[in-house]
Design an enzyme around this catalytic site. Structure first.
Site, PDB file in Angstrom:
ATOM      1  N   SER A  31      27.521  31.222  64.721  1.00  0.00           N
ATOM      2  CA  SER A  31      26.638  30.684  63.691  1.00  0.00           C
ATOM      3  C   SER A  31      25.212  30.689  64.210  1.00  0.00           C
ATOM      4  CB  SER A  31      27.081  29.268  63.316  1.00  0.00           C
ATOM      5  OG  SER A  31      26.274  28.720  62.287  1.00  0.00           O
ATOM      6  N   CYS A  32      24.248  30.453  63.305  1.00  0.00           N
ATOM      7  CA  CYS A  32      22.831  30.385  63.701  1.00  0.00           C
ATOM      8  C   CYS A  32      22.063  29.696  62.589  1.00  0.00           C
ATOM      9  CB  CYS A  32      22.288  31.791  63.990  1.00  0.00           C
ATOM     10  SG  CYS A  32      22.355  32.923  62.581  1.00  0.00           S
ATOM     11  N   GLY A  33      20.877  30.200  62.248  1.00  0.00           N
ATOM     12  CA  GLY A  33      20.082  29.600  61.185  1.00  0.00           C
ATOM     13  C   GLY A  33      20.442  30.128  59.812  1.00  0.00           C
TER      14      GLY A  33
END
Length: 344
Positions: free
Chosen positions: A294-296
């Site tokens: 996951s990330c932004g």
């Protein structure tokens, strides 16, 4: 057809070799029909340069081609206000096309970079003049190094493009003096790219991840590893998100793994596989568990996914990317659910 209704999955590139023929037989058959083929997902500038020289573009040939695909993209709060298309016009690999992450997406979604519908993807590939049998090499900007190309490479994998690679990387391509061109690019001849299905095994949706997060640390809970590519401060909830009004913090049970740790600090290329493996081991990431990146907004999460593949870490069929990532998560969970964690 909406993205959410696309349920018929197709094999990912790592599984496309399953048939009655052996792998070596298929490899020989592919090499006989192509004048050049890459040995790995990540390719070096030298390998790409050699491939382009051995596969010169012609208007009359119908043979599979090697197509450089620029995926340059910058954060919306980029201090210099840079845009991918401007960088592409400034300098690019000769014959490259530009894949616009801000255009090829689900336009009905409120989240920035959700995967497009199959129809939108096929239309974009057609407009780019890419054929289904072309060998596509995705690359970033020289200014940033590895950043958004893994996302576009992953998108092509999700929609089952058979031969896709990521250049490691364009910053080195420029530094080592490989050819570039500038100015307004020539419009490629449109193709008729078939509408694909997407490989749902590569993507984890919000509702499934929410159930995993809700059960975190409960007896009998599904065991997963959630890796977050954002900066530690954003993960910890001590630094703000780049999108105004969005809370920082992290998904319950997730681990902070800023994507920069996976790249060479000077060249911004992926670190070698053994070094990547040592980083994952240092984070106590269990290879027997499903690994979610996951990330932004789902862009740099694919840097983790690519690094996992390069390190041969974890089971390929147990690795997934959270497409909506933190931007979706922070907007959809309710405060009373306690699903935004902070270290303070």
């Amino acid at each position: 057809m909406a993205f959410a209704t696309l349920r018929n999955s197709i094999p990912s590139p790592t599984r496309l070799v399953r048939s009655t023929m052996s792998f070596s037989q298929q490899a020989r058959q592919q090499l006989q029909s192509r004048s050049y083929s890459f040995a790995s997902y990540l390719v070096t500038p030298k390998e790409l340069d050699t491939a382009l020289k051995k596969n010169p573009a012609t208007k009359i040939s119908t043979a599979p081609r090697v197509v450089p695909l620029c995926a340059a993209w910058f954060m919306p709060n980029d201090p210099e206000g840079r845009k991918g298309i401007d960088i592409f016009r400034k300098h690019r690999i000769p014959g490259a096309r530009f894949f616009d992450l801000d255009a090829v997406k689900d336009h009905e979604s409120p989240y920035p970079h959700m995967l497009p519908t199959a129809e939108t993807f096929a239309e974009a590939m057609s407009e780019l003049g890419i054929r289904r049998d072309d060998e596509v090499v995705v690359y970033d900007s020289a200014e940033v190094g590895i950043f958004s190309a893994p996302r576009v490479g992953w998108t092509l994998r999700v929609f089952g493009h058979p031969r896709v690679h990521v250049l490691n990387n364009y910053k080195v391509w420029v530094a080592e003096g490989f050819p570039t061109e500038t100015g307004e690019p020539q419009q490629p001849e449109k193709t008729n790219y078939p509408v694909p299905t997407y490989d749902s095994k590569l993507v984890i949706p919000y509702r499934e991840l929410k159930e995993i997060a809700k059960e975190h640390r409960k007896e009998g809970a599904k065991e997963v590893e959630i890796l977050d590519a954002r900066s530690y401060g954003r993960w910890a909830g001590t630094d703000p998100e780049p999108r105004p009004g969005l809370s920082s913090g992290h998904i319950p049970g997730s681990k902070s793994l800023p994507f920069q740790e996976l790249l060479d600090p000077e060249t911004k290329t992926f670190l070698p596989g053994p070094e990547l493996r040592r980083i994952f081991e240092s984070k106590d990431i269990d290879t027997s568990k499903s690994i979610i990146s996951s990330c932004g907004t789902g862009v740099t999460a694919t840097i983790i996914e690519t690094a996992l593949a390069e390190a041969e870490y974890g089971e390929p069929n147990l690795r997934r990317v959270y497409d909506g990532s933190w931007t979706e998560w922070a907007q959809r969970v309710k405060p009373e659910e306690g699903l935004i964690k902070k270290t303070v």
